[in-house]
Design an enzyme around this catalytic site. Structure first.
Site, mmCIF file in Angstrom:
data_model
loop_
_atom_site.group_PDB
_atom_site.id
_atom_site.type_symbol
_atom_site.label_atom_id
_atom_site.label_comp_id
_atom_site.label_asym_id
_atom_site.label_seq_id
_atom_site.Cartn_x
_atom_site.Cartn_y
_atom_site.Cartn_z
ATOM 1 N N GLY A 151 -1.688 25.430 -0.289
ATOM 2 C CA GLY A 151 -0.742 24.851 -1.238
ATOM 3 C C GLY A 151 -1.300 23.649 -1.988
ATOM 4 O O GLY A 151 -1.099 23.514 -3.206
ATOM 5 N N LYS A 186 8.571 23.072 0.462
ATOM 6 C CA LYS A 186 8.164 22.886 -0.944
ATOM 7 C C LYS A 186 8.319 24.147 -1.803
ATOM 8 O O LYS A 186 8.544 24.046 -3.003
ATOM 9 C CB LYS A 186 6.700 22.432 -1.010
ATOM 10 C CG LYS A 186 6.481 21.005 -0.555
ATOM 11 C CD LYS A 186 5.030 20.583 -0.767
ATOM 12 C CE LYS A 186 4.762 19.234 -0.138
ATOM 13 N NZ LYS A 186 3.417 18.736 -0.417
ATOM 14 N N LEU A 195 5.189 8.613 5.879
ATOM 15 C CA LEU A 195 4.931 7.229 5.453
ATOM 16 C C LEU A 195 5.698 6.887 4.177
ATOM 17 O O LEU A 195 5.676 5.753 3.717
ATOM 18 C CB LEU A 195 3.430 7.058 5.177
ATOM 19 C CG LEU A 195 2.508 7.172 6.392
ATOM 20 C CD1 LEU A 195 1.069 7.340 5.955
ATOM 21 C CD2 LEU A 195 2.663 5.941 7.270
ATOM 22 N N ASN A 232 7.724 19.092 -4.990
ATOM 23 C CA ASN A 232 7.742 18.029 -3.967
ATOM 24 C C ASN A 232 8.617 16.853 -4.384
ATOM 25 O O ASN A 232 8.746 15.893 -3.627
ATOM 26 C CB ASN A 232 6.318 17.530 -3.649
ATOM 27 C CG ASN A 232 5.791 16.580 -4.694
ATOM 28 O OD1 ASN A 232 6.064 16.758 -5.884
ATOM 29 N ND2 ASN A 232 5.068 15.563 -4.274
ATOM 30 N N THR A 281 -10.634 32.551 3.518
ATOM 31 C CA THR A 281 -10.054 33.835 3.106
ATOM 32 C C THR A 281 -10.199 33.962 1.581
ATOM 33 O O THR A 281 -9.474 33.309 0.827
ATOM 34 C CB THR A 281 -8.556 33.893 3.502
ATOM 35 O OG1 THR A 281 -8.442 33.468 4.870
ATOM 36 C CG2 THR A 281 -7.977 35.278 3.337
ATOM 37 N N TYR A 306 -6.344 11.797 4.817
ATOM 38 C CA TYR A 306 -6.490 10.336 4.952
ATOM 39 C C TYR A 306 -6.329 9.873 6.394
ATOM 40 O O TYR A 306 -6.303 8.675 6.676
ATOM 41 C CB TYR A 306 -5.550 9.579 4.006
ATOM 42 C CG TYR A 306 -4.097 9.901 4.136
ATOM 43 C CD1 TYR A 306 -3.292 9.297 5.094
ATOM 44 C CD2 TYR A 306 -3.519 10.819 3.266
ATOM 45 C CE1 TYR A 306 -1.961 9.605 5.198
ATOM 46 C CE2 TYR A 306 -2.180 11.133 3.361
ATOM 47 C CZ TYR A 306 -1.397 10.527 4.336
ATOM 48 O OH TYR A 306 -0.073 10.838 4.441
HETATM 49 P P1 NAP Z 1 -2.127 25.102 3.710
HETATM 50 O O1 NAP Z 1 -1.352 25.610 2.545
HETATM 51 O O2 NAP Z 1 -1.752 25.540 5.078
HETATM 52 O O3 NAP Z 1 -3.690 25.505 3.454
HETATM 53 C C1 NAP Z 1 -4.647 25.315 4.440
HETATM 54 C C2 NAP Z 1 -6.061 25.579 3.895
HETATM 55 O O4 NAP Z 1 -6.986 25.233 4.944
HETATM 56 C C3 NAP Z 1 -6.356 27.029 3.546
HETATM 57 O O5 NAP Z 1 -7.346 27.075 2.562
HETATM 58 C C4 NAP Z 1 -6.911 27.576 4.871
HETATM 59 O O6 NAP Z 1 -7.762 28.699 4.707
HETATM 60 C C5 NAP Z 1 -7.735 26.387 5.322
HETATM 61 N N1 NAP Z 1 -7.941 26.359 6.767
HETATM 62 C C6 NAP Z 1 -7.059 25.933 7.715
HETATM 63 N N2 NAP Z 1 -7.613 26.026 8.932
HETATM 64 C C7 NAP Z 1 -8.866 26.531 8.762
HETATM 65 C C8 NAP Z 1 -9.939 26.837 9.644
HETATM 66 N N3 NAP Z 1 -9.835 26.654 10.968
HETATM 67 N N4 NAP Z 1 -11.094 27.326 9.124
HETATM 68 C C9 NAP Z 1 -11.220 27.502 7.793
HETATM 69 N N5 NAP Z 1 -10.234 27.227 6.893
HETATM 70 C C10 NAP Z 1 -9.074 26.733 7.373
HETATM 71 O O7 NAP Z 1 -2.133 23.518 3.771
HETATM 72 P P2 NAP Z 1 -1.973 22.474 2.532
HETATM 73 O O8 NAP Z 1 -0.535 22.171 2.343
HETATM 74 O O9 NAP Z 1 -2.772 22.959 1.384
HETATM 75 O O10 NAP Z 1 -2.626 21.153 3.173
HETATM 76 C C11 NAP Z 1 -4.008 21.095 3.467
HETATM 77 C C12 NAP Z 1 -4.410 19.684 3.888
HETATM 78 O O11 NAP Z 1 -4.163 18.773 2.824
HETATM 79 C C13 NAP Z 1 -3.647 19.125 5.092
HETATM 80 O O12 NAP Z 1 -4.575 18.455 5.907
HETATM 81 C C14 NAP Z 1 -2.666 18.150 4.480
HETATM 82 O O13 NAP Z 1 -2.335 17.092 5.366
HETATM 83 C C15 NAP Z 1 -3.476 17.630 3.297
HETATM 84 N N6 NAP Z 1 -2.630 17.109 2.204
HETATM 85 C C16 NAP Z 1 -2.838 15.822 1.799
HETATM 86 C C17 NAP Z 1 -2.052 15.314 0.767
HETATM 87 C C18 NAP Z 1 -2.251 13.881 0.316
HETATM 88 O O14 NAP Z 1 -1.337 13.332 -0.323
HETATM 89 N N7 NAP Z 1 -3.387 13.278 0.572
HETATM 90 C C19 NAP Z 1 -1.076 16.108 0.146
HETATM 91 C C20 NAP Z 1 -0.917 17.440 0.568
HETATM 92 C C21 NAP Z 1 -1.711 17.932 1.616
HETATM 93 P P3 NAP Z 1 -7.203 30.210 4.657
HETATM 94 O O15 NAP Z 1 -6.699 30.437 3.258
HETATM 95 O O16 NAP Z 1 -8.382 31.037 5.005
HETATM 96 O O17 NAP Z 1 -6.097 30.293 5.686
#
Ligand code: NAP
Length: 277
Positions: A130, A66, A16, A87, A153, A221
């Site tokens: 992340g 990133k 977006l 980023n 985890t 969101y």
């Molecule tokens: P990431 O690095 O892949 O981290 C994923 C996190 O979710 C980890 O803590 C992981 O746990 C947990 N997780 C995933 N699937 C799971 C499941 N089935 N059961 C339990 N825990 C689970 O991803 P990220 O980059 O941090 O992004 C996370 C979310 O934030 C995404 O939905 C992304 O779209 C959103 N986001 C939003 C913005 C915004 O501007 N609003 C910006 C960045 C990200 P483990 O450590 O146990 O694997």
């Protein structure tokens, strides 16, 4: 001539950011154009060199680049270095400097929403990926003194806590323990991907009770209201979805490139319209 900006990622079609930034260039009468660039991991180095060759002024970096992009930059801002992810890239006279506006964008969004000083608040972060890392380090560098992390985890939660170069009181626990402890926190921040479209019926934790006056924030969101935010609303908490974080990370990047902080409400209208209202 237009200054060129853009976002690199794989995939990139869903982003977006182009519509959000291009609308602001138009509104503010800045001669700029922002493009999505689909960059595969094996071409990342070429793409970064291309920023200099093509005199692109600034670039956002999204999944999956990133972390890896950092090794191709000339300089990295200290907070981005601590977070371990970039980023936003600014091309300053052919030197590429990397920043992280995800964490600071989240903190700015939360502060504006809370309308109180968040430094003395006790905070729980759900998730240790992340985004959690960027938010944790940015909250600590903002001066927050107490942040716990719960995650599936536990090792990943501990890695964030142990790697923090700033002073903060923190403990970690598993997701299953969160329901029994959620009423200890002033602010709960959900950062996992659980509950995101299309799996909108899922929820990272079951929220049974919250502290009086608590804020529950979910960085997802899509949908605007996750199951967690629905539960929090029923318990009387103030709730915030992830759109604010997205807008503020974009606004901070825009400010780094142009020196102008854009109009957040106009950006919100543009993005909301694009998401279908
Ligand atoms: P990431 O690095 O892949 O981290 C994923 C996190 O979710 C980890 O803590 C992981 O746990 C947990 N997780 C995933 N699937 C799971 C499941 N089935 N059961 C339990 N825990 C689970 O991803 P990220 O980059 O941090 O992004 C996370 C979310 O934030 C995404 O939905 C992304 O779209 C959103 N986001 C939003 C913005 C915004 O501007 N609003 C910006 C960045 C990200 P483990 O450590 O146990 O694997």
């Amino acid at each position: 001539m237009n200054s060129i900006y853009g976002v690199i990622g794989d995939p990139i079609g869903h982003s977006l950011s182009p519509v959000m930034h291009n609308e602001q260039f138009q509104q503010l009468e800045i001669a700029g154009a922002y493009h999505p660039f689909h960059v595969k991991t094996e071409r990342l180095e070429d793409a970064i060199n291309g920023i200099k060759a093509l005199q692109i002024k600034g670039v956002n970096v999204t999944i999956p680049h990133k972390v890896h992009v950092m090794k191709y930059l000339d300089e990295i801002d200290p907070l981005a270095k601590a977070i371990g992810a970039v980023n936003t890239i600014v091309n300053e006279q052919n030197k590429l400097k990397g920043y992280n506006t995800d964490g600071p964008g989240y903190v700015r969004a939360l502060t504006e929403f809370a309308q109180v000083d968040i430094k003395s608040k006790s905070i729980l972060i759900i998730g240790a990926g992340g985004a959690a890392r960027a938010i944790y380090y940015s909250l600590v560098s903002h001066g927050v003194k107490r942040i716990d992390i719960c995650n599936r985890t536990i090792h990943n939660a501990n890695k964030i806590i142990e790697g923090c170069p700033f002073e903060v009181e923190s403990s970690s626990f598993v997701l299953e323990e969160a329901s029994g402890r959620s009423d200890q926190y002033d602010i709960i921040i959900q950062t996992t991907s659980i509950g995101m479209y299309p799996d909108t019926s899922e929820c990272a934790i079951e929220l049974r009770s919250v502290k009086s006056g608590a804020i529950v924030s979910d960085i997802i969101y899509n949908p605007f209201q996750t199951q967690l935010l629905k539960q929090a609303n029923l318990l009387g908490a103030k709730t915030q979805n992830g759109l604010d974080m997205f807008l503020f990370q974009g606004a901070l990047a825009f400010e780094k490139w142009t020196g102008i902080f854009p109009n957040i409400e106009q950006m919100r209208n543009t993005v909301t319209k694009h998401l279908g209202g």
